[in-house]
Design a protein around this motif. Structure first.
Motif, short mmCIF file in Angstrom:
data_model
loop_
_atom_site.label_atom_id
_atom_site.label_comp_id
_atom_site.label_asym_id
_atom_site.label_seq_id
_atom_site.Cartn_x
_atom_site.Cartn_y
_atom_site.Cartn_z
N UNK A 126 6.92 2.34 -19.93
CA UNK A 126 5.49 2.44 -20.20
C UNK A 126 5.14 1.51 -21.36
N UNK A 127 3.86 1.25 -21.53
CA UNK A 127 3.41 0.43 -22.65
C UNK A 127 3.66 1.16 -23.97
N UNK A 128 3.50 2.48 -23.96
CA UNK A 128 3.75 3.25 -25.18
C UNK A 128 5.22 3.19 -25.59
N UNK A 129 6.12 3.24 -24.61
CA UNK A 129 7.55 3.11 -24.91
C UNK A 129 7.84 1.72 -25.45
N UNK A 130 7.21 0.72 -24.91
CA UNK A 130 7.36 -0.64 -25.40
C UNK A 130 6.92 -0.73 -26.86
N UNK A 131 5.77 -0.16 -27.18
CA UNK A 131 5.27 -0.14 -28.56
C UNK A 131 6.29 0.55 -29.47
N UNK A 132 6.83 1.67 -29.03
CA UNK A 132 7.81 2.42 -29.82
C UNK A 132 9.05 1.57 -30.09
N UNK A 133 9.53 0.85 -29.08
CA UNK A 133 10.70 -0.02 -29.24
C UNK A 133 10.43 -1.14 -30.23
N UNK A 134 9.25 -1.75 -30.12
CA UNK A 134 8.91 -2.84 -31.04
C UNK A 134 8.81 -2.34 -32.48
N UNK A 135 8.24 -1.16 -32.68
CA UNK A 135 8.18 -0.57 -34.01
C UNK A 135 9.59 -0.29 -34.52
N UNK A 136 10.44 0.22 -33.62
CA UNK A 136 11.82 0.56 -33.97
C UNK A 136 12.65 -0.64 -34.40
N UNK A 137 12.32 -1.82 -33.92
CA UNK A 137 13.04 -3.03 -34.32
C UNK A 137 12.88 -3.30 -35.81
N UNK A 138 11.69 -2.97 -36.33
CA UNK A 138 11.42 -3.19 -37.74
C UNK A 138 11.32 -4.66 -38.14
N UNK A 139 10.99 -5.52 -37.20
CA UNK A 139 10.95 -6.96 -37.50
C UNK A 139 9.53 -7.52 -37.54
N UNK A 140 8.55 -6.75 -37.08
CA UNK A 140 7.17 -7.26 -36.99
C UNK A 140 6.21 -6.37 -37.76
N UNK A 141 5.14 -7.00 -38.23
CA UNK A 141 4.05 -6.25 -38.87
C UNK A 141 3.31 -5.44 -37.81
N UNK A 142 2.56 -4.42 -38.23
CA UNK A 142 1.76 -3.67 -37.25
C UNK A 142 0.82 -4.56 -36.44
N UNK A 143 0.25 -5.59 -37.07
CA UNK A 143 -0.65 -6.50 -36.37
C UNK A 143 0.13 -7.30 -35.32
N UNK A 144 1.31 -7.77 -35.69
CA UNK A 144 2.14 -8.55 -34.75
C UNK A 144 2.56 -7.66 -33.58
N UNK A 145 2.87 -6.41 -33.85
CA UNK A 145 3.25 -5.48 -32.78
C UNK A 145 2.09 -5.31 -31.81
N UNK A 146 0.89 -5.15 -32.32
CA UNK A 146 -0.26 -4.97 -31.43
C UNK A 146 -0.53 -6.22 -30.61
N UNK A 147 -0.31 -7.41 -31.21
CA UNK A 147 -0.45 -8.66 -30.44
C UNK A 147 0.59 -8.71 -29.32
N UNK A 148 1.82 -8.31 -29.63
CA UNK A 148 2.89 -8.32 -28.62
C UNK A 148 2.59 -7.31 -27.51
N UNK A 149 2.07 -6.14 -27.88
CA UNK A 149 1.74 -5.13 -26.88
C UNK A 149 0.61 -5.63 -25.98
N UNK A 150 -0.40 -6.26 -26.57
CA UNK A 150 -1.50 -6.80 -25.77
C UNK A 150 -0.99 -7.88 -24.82
#
Length: 188
Positions: A126-150
């Motif tokens: 799911x997109x939510x699981x994808x967001x969770x994985x990106x947050x879990x990496x700890x390599x991107x800012x919240x803004x960068x994560x939202x750009x990647x999710x979009x």
């Protein structure tokens, strides 16, 4: 195994690189295609290992010389592509080329290589699981994560253009399915 390619594409965070890394360790007849880019190396990246690094000007010169099988300007002045010399180098060894590439590049490579290519789309549950994985990496800012999710939401629309789809919900099952996909294509 003559002149075949296997293309793995996915939105960022779906697990594509994990799957590709596993396959490269499992099958000695697979060889990773190193992409070219105009971006600067990140962290400990080395030229000729993770990417071939060029300036944007050098990249444009290579385009003018028809040095690429495919390339894309992902953002203005930010290029990624597959060098013809890389493809020929791997095929000269009798290996199957394994691509780890963005979804647009994956669609382009499938179009270019046709029946000699197998394209595999790795998708998150799911997109939510994808967001969770990106947050879990700890390599991107919240803004960068939202750009990647979009961007991932847009990339998920490419799924029907791929030969096979792997939903990466349980890694052990995903890796086993990826192995079976490679085995069946390699022996054709």
């Amino acid at each position: 195994m003559n002149k075949k390619v296997i293309i793995f594409s996915a939105p960022s965070g779906a697990g594509k690189s994990t799957v590709v890394g596993h396959l490269l360790k499992t099958f000695p007849f697979l060889e990773f295609s190193i992409s070219a880019t105009s971006r600067s190396p990140r962290g400990n990246e080395k030229d000729g290992v993770e990417y071939y690094f060029f300036s944007a000007e050098q990249f444009r010169e290579l385009i003018a010389r028809d040095a690429f099988v495919e390339y894309e300007e992902v953002y203005p002045g930010s290029f990624y592509g597959t060098l013809r010399s890389e493809v020929e180098r791997i095929w000269a060894k009798g290996h199957i080329i394994l691509f780890d590439i963005d979804v647009r590049g994956g669609v382009n490579l499938k179009r270019i290589f046709g029946d000699n290519a197998l394209s595999v789309f790795v998708k998150p549950p799911s997109v939510e699981e994808l967001r969770r994985r990106l947050i879990g990496r700890g390599t991107d800012s919240p803004e960068a994560i939202e750009r990647r999710v979009a961007k991932a939401e847009e990339e998920l629309e490419y799924e029907p253009q791929f030969d096979r789809v792997l939903e990466n919900d349980r890694l052990d099952r995903t890796l086993a399915e990826a192995e079976n996909i490679v085995k069946s294509f390699a022996v054709q």
